[in-house]
Design an enzyme around this catalytic site. Structure first.
Site, mmCIF file in Angstrom:
data_model
loop_
_atom_site.group_PDB
_atom_site.id
_atom_site.type_symbol
_atom_site.label_atom_id
_atom_site.label_comp_id
_atom_site.label_asym_id
_atom_site.label_seq_id
_atom_site.Cartn_x
_atom_site.Cartn_y
_atom_site.Cartn_z
ATOM 1 N N ASN A 377 0.815 -1.223 0.000
ATOM 2 C CA ASN A 377 0.000 0.000 0.000
ATOM 3 C C ASN A 377 0.850 1.275 0.000
ATOM 4 O O ASN A 377 0.426 2.309 -0.510
ATOM 5 C CB ASN A 377 -0.984 -0.001 1.180
ATOM 6 C CG ASN A 377 -0.299 -0.209 2.517
ATOM 7 O OD1 ASN A 377 0.830 -0.684 2.596
ATOM 8 N ND2 ASN A 377 -0.998 0.149 3.590
ATOM 9 N N LYS A 400 12.787 -7.360 0.577
ATOM 10 C CA LYS A 400 11.875 -8.009 -0.369
ATOM 11 C C LYS A 400 10.579 -7.220 -0.447
ATOM 12 O O LYS A 400 9.812 -7.180 0.516
ATOM 13 C CB LYS A 400 11.558 -9.447 0.060
ATOM 14 C CG LYS A 400 10.786 -10.221 -1.030
ATOM 15 C CD LYS A 400 10.204 -11.516 -0.517
ATOM 16 C CE LYS A 400 8.839 -11.316 0.094
ATOM 17 N NZ LYS A 400 7.802 -10.911 -0.915
ATOM 18 N N GLY A 452 2.663 -6.534 7.206
ATOM 19 C CA GLY A 452 1.727 -7.386 6.484
ATOM 20 C C GLY A 452 0.683 -7.986 7.398
ATOM 21 O O GLY A 452 0.294 -7.396 8.407
ATOM 22 N N SER A 453 0.256 -9.199 7.062
ATOM 23 C CA SER A 453 -0.872 -9.825 7.757
ATOM 24 C C SER A 453 -0.425 -10.539 9.036
ATOM 25 O O SER A 453 0.747 -10.877 9.206
ATOM 26 C CB SER A 453 -1.551 -10.839 6.833
ATOM 27 O OG SER A 453 -0.703 -11.962 6.626
ATOM 28 N N PRO A 455 -1.239 -13.735 10.060
ATOM 29 C CA PRO A 455 -0.732 -15.102 9.842
ATOM 30 C C PRO A 455 0.709 -15.125 9.327
ATOM 31 O O PRO A 455 1.521 -15.942 9.773
ATOM 32 C CB PRO A 455 -1.706 -15.686 8.815
ATOM 33 C CG PRO A 455 -2.963 -14.907 9.004
ATOM 34 C CD PRO A 455 -2.522 -13.520 9.345
ATOM 35 N N GLU A 475 4.555 -5.109 11.953
ATOM 36 C CA GLU A 475 3.428 -4.171 11.824
ATOM 37 C C GLU A 475 2.356 -4.918 11.049
ATOM 38 O O GLU A 475 2.494 -5.132 9.850
ATOM 39 C CB GLU A 475 3.893 -2.896 11.111
ATOM 40 C CG GLU A 475 2.933 -1.726 11.283
ATOM 41 C CD GLU A 475 1.808 -1.752 10.271
ATOM 42 O OE1 GLU A 475 0.737 -2.321 10.621
ATOM 43 O OE2 GLU A 475 1.986 -1.234 9.177
ATOM 44 N N CYS A 509 -3.340 0.548 6.914
ATOM 45 C CA CYS A 509 -3.454 -0.356 8.065
ATOM 46 C C CYS A 509 -4.086 0.310 9.284
ATOM 47 O O CYS A 509 -4.681 -0.358 10.120
ATOM 48 C CB CYS A 509 -2.088 -0.927 8.417
ATOM 49 S SG CYS A 509 -0.793 0.306 8.589
ATOM 50 N N GLU A 691 8.380 1.717 14.227
ATOM 51 C CA GLU A 691 9.037 2.378 13.109
ATOM 52 C C GLU A 691 8.883 3.880 13.305
ATOM 53 O O GLU A 691 7.958 4.342 13.976
ATOM 54 C CB GLU A 691 8.431 1.918 11.781
ATOM 55 C CG GLU A 691 8.676 0.433 11.552
ATOM 56 C CD GLU A 691 8.166 -0.088 10.224
ATOM 57 O OE1 GLU A 691 8.937 -0.756 9.533
ATOM 58 O OE2 GLU A 691 6.985 0.152 9.906
#
Length: 718
Positions: A377, A400, A452-453, A455, A475, A509, A691
């Site tokens: 995003n 990455k 990210g997510s 999981p 995060e 987020c 961050e």
């Protein structure tokens, strides 16, 4: 006036440092005894030469191998070489009229000489006074070409150590006497002038040096026109994939069409990137914080110079409006400035321990190689938030990007390298799950930062404790909420709710999809909100147009996921007050893009899927509440804890409620505000670590404690 050089330097080209007197026209006058003496040997002002081993048009990024008295044979960028050995007023560039193969082989031969000692004697034998392999700058070039061609390329000459009057120059008499040698008159040797005058060389350009010949003025960085090829970036250059031909198709959200094929970096290529970072790390870590900070300030300046082109590719990467993209890129420039300023402050503490002889101190040391996995995003900004503080602390980085937004992180890496960050300090590997796993499991990666997510974050934590225990920053998104109290300025609250839900098509987020509105103002709030949302709906479309305010959802799968949440709300009894439908722009180029109208939903209850789960789309839920306790309890009733917000004119209430909200960030009478100086991160399932701000530096250093006792006699307890 600096002379712009618009030429390509290639492997096997030669760079000569030239120095002339500022007052005389003769090439034979220089400013020091050593330089005068060298000039006398060669009868010209040219006194240093380097062999190009890595070419290009951006002169400061060109790599050369040369011999320096203090360092021996080294490989440096041209800007580093100018600072270390470039005592000249300008550079001259020569191409060798030889086969490409010979030029390439000469560059390869130069790499074999790295680390060899400097030969302070001009004679032909490439050994120093101890008989060890050593090279003067022109000896190095001659030897490399000789090895490449299998024969002598440049002729030798009889060396001259006498003045124009025929007398031995006193400098050389003393020079060789100090070394226990006779002046090697008429010995066969080499000199840069000899190489420069060779019939095998042709001059292809020159470039003036600035700052009394100490540094190169850097050419302005320009974002390449073709940014989609070779999207892996390792050891300072784009590289082809080594993943057995595996790749994935990157589909542009704006058009709904394939933009390019992206290579998947396999475990071998991830290892190559980590090894490049590990090799480059000591050079970067050895710089002072002030020196690193200067480079980072240059990065900030260069980002601002290229904001339009970077923003253009940010739009094509993830579909957000060009207006927002510009803000993101400029915010990223501020981040590099911020951490460039903080780099010199990464220091330890001194602690007296009682008595005059005992004390302790701490050292803040970089971790080494850091791995980062980014989100789609805010591709450029997310990369910056992770890489800038890590580099300020002296670390190297392997990053990455998300496979849904792979482009602008590579632009950032190229820009960093252009600005003088050593090659290998920043590396980019593209890929999906397997690539991320290889990065997290690598034993030489000492920390991982992930956005990210939940999981995926859980899986990363597990992997980061598998081979070597490494810290992580996570995060992981949220299900945030905004409270509009009965004493709020409703107009401001509407603006806040818009900011909380429709930036970047709702793909933020911290977004507060749950907007709790006091029953006494819910009608006024709803009416005013719908007016603004309907205006916004007319500005959904091509994100490259300045008038657009909502661009395209990241991909078709995510668009369908958002539509699925809206459909589930409808099926569970909620009311869709507005929007939540696919939009087809009229322009042919973008009509297949993934566009949604901003959505407003009401008549929900706290058990509905749309209320409980993160939507990550432009969907706003209006939820009435009765009183302060009711609102706080329901806002906190989630497994997430990234952000929350409130609108109230009563600052005492605002202060007290902010303290009770379980979130890493609380917005009061605003929403989705951000500043690099303020730490960002969450609690509960939204992750941990921070961050931005000074807090981020803590996550990229380790603290070493050192105890010292200076007493003459240490007492034994035994």
């Amino acid at each position: 006036m600096e002379k712009e050089t618009k030429l390509w330097l290639k492997e096997g080209d030669l760079v000569f440092w030239v120095k002339k007197s500022s007052t005389a026209t003769s090439d034979t006058i220089s400013s020091s005894a050593f330089e005068d003496a060298v000039v006398a040997v060669g009868a010209n002002a040219v006194y240093h030469v380097a062999l190009v081993v890595g070419g290009g048009q951006l002169l400061e990024a060109v790599e050369v191998v040369h011999a320096l008295p203090s360092k021996g044979v080294v490989r440096q960028t041209l800007s580093q070489a100018a600072a270390d050995g470039g005592a000249g007023t300008y550079l001259e560039f020569f191409a060798a009229d030889l086969s490409v193969d010979v030029r390439y082989q000469s560059a390869q031969a130069a790499f074999k000489k790295l680390g060899a000692a400097y030969n302070d004697v001009f004679i032909e034998t490439c050994v120093d006074l101890k008989g060890q392999e050593a090279y003067y700058c022109c000896q190095l070039v001659r030897k490399c070409y000789e090895e490449a061609a299998g024969r002598a390329i440049f002729p030798t000459r009889l060396l001259n150590f006498r003045s124009s009057e025929g007398e031995l120059i006193e400098y050389w008499v003393s020079y060789f006497a100090e070394r226990g040698l006779e002046v090697p008159e008429n010995s066969i040797g080499s000199h840069p002038q000899q190489l420069r005058d060779s019939v095998l060389l042709r001059k292809i350009g020159e470039h003036r040096l600035s700052c009394l010949g100490r540094t190169l003025t850097m050419a302005r960085y320009v974002v390449p026109k073709d940014v989609t090829s070779a999207l892996n970036f390792i050891a300072g250059a784009r590289v082809k994939p080594s993943g057995g031909g595996r790749s994935f198709t990157f589909v542009e959200a704006r058009t709904g069409k394939a933009l390019c094929e992206v290579p998947t970096s396999d475990e071998k290529q991830v290892d190559e990137a980590v090894r490049a970072a590990k090799a480059a790390y000591p050079e970067w870590a050895a710089l002072s914080g002030l020196e690193r900070g200067k480079v980072m300030h240059k990065v900030a300046e260069t980002i601002r110079e290229n904001v339009e082109q970077i923003a253009y590719w940010e739009v094509r990467s993830n579909g957000k409006s060009i207006t927002e993209a510009r803000i993101d890129i400029l915010s990223s420039a501020d981040t590099w400035d911020f951490y460039g300023g903080l780099a010199p402050t990464v220091v330890g503490e001194h602690m007296p321990l009682g008595g005059p002889t005992r004390y302790a101190y701490t050292r803040r040391e970089p971790l080494g190689v850091v791995g980062g996995i980014g989100a789609w995003n805010y591709p450029f900004q997310t990369a910056t938030w992770k890489i800038a503080p890590a580099l300020a602390c002296g670390n190297a980085f392997v990053y990455k990007p998300s496979p849904l937004a792979p482009i602008t992180a590579v632009i950032l890496a190229e820009l960093l390298t252009h600005c003088g960050i050593p090659k290998g300090v920043i590396n980019i590997v593209q890929g999906e799950k397997e690539t991320g796993e290889a990065l997290c499991l690598h034993s030489d990666v000492n920390k991982v930062s992930f956005t990210g997510s939940v999981p995926t974050g859980q899986a990363i934590m597990k992997m980061c404790a598998t081979r070597n225990i490494k810290p992580v920053t996570l995060e992981l998104g949220g299900k945030s909420a905004l409270i509009v109290f009965d004493d709020a300025d409703v107009d401001n609250a509407v603006v806040g709710a818009m900011l909380a839900n429709y930036l970047t098509q709702g793909e933020v987020c911290t977004n507060a999809s749950r907007v709790f509105v006091h029953k006494s103002v819910v009608k006024e709030f709803t009416d005013k909100l719908l007016t603004e949302v309907k205006k916004l709906a007319t500005k959904v479309g091509d994100p490259l147009l300045d008038e657009t305010r909502m661009g395209a959802t990241i991909c078709q799968d995510h668009m369908n996921k958002v539509l699925g949440y809206i459909d589930s709300a409808r099926k569970e009894g909620a009311t869709i007050l507005f929007g939540g439908e696919r939009v087809t722009p009229s322009a042919d180029e973008v009509k297949e893009g993934f566009y949604l109208s901003p959505c407003v939903i009401t008549d929900t209850n706290d058990t509905m899927k749309v209320v409980r789960e993160e939507i990550f789309g432009a969907v706003l839920l209006i939820i009435p509440f009765d009183n302060e306790e009711d609102a706080i309890e329901r806002v906190n009733n989630t497994t997430f804890g990234l952000a929350a917000g409130l609108f109230s004119r009563n600052m005492r209430r605002a202060y007290q409620v902010a303290a009770r909200l379980n979130a890493g960030t609380v917005f009061v009478n605003t929403y989705n505000d951000v500043d690099v100086a303020v730490p960002f991160g969450g609690v509960k399932n939204s992750g941990f670590g921070r961050e931005n701000g000074m807090a981020a530096l803590q996550h990229y250093t380790s603290i070493k404690s050192v105890y010292v006792d200076t007493s003459d006699k240490l007492e034994s307890p035994f």
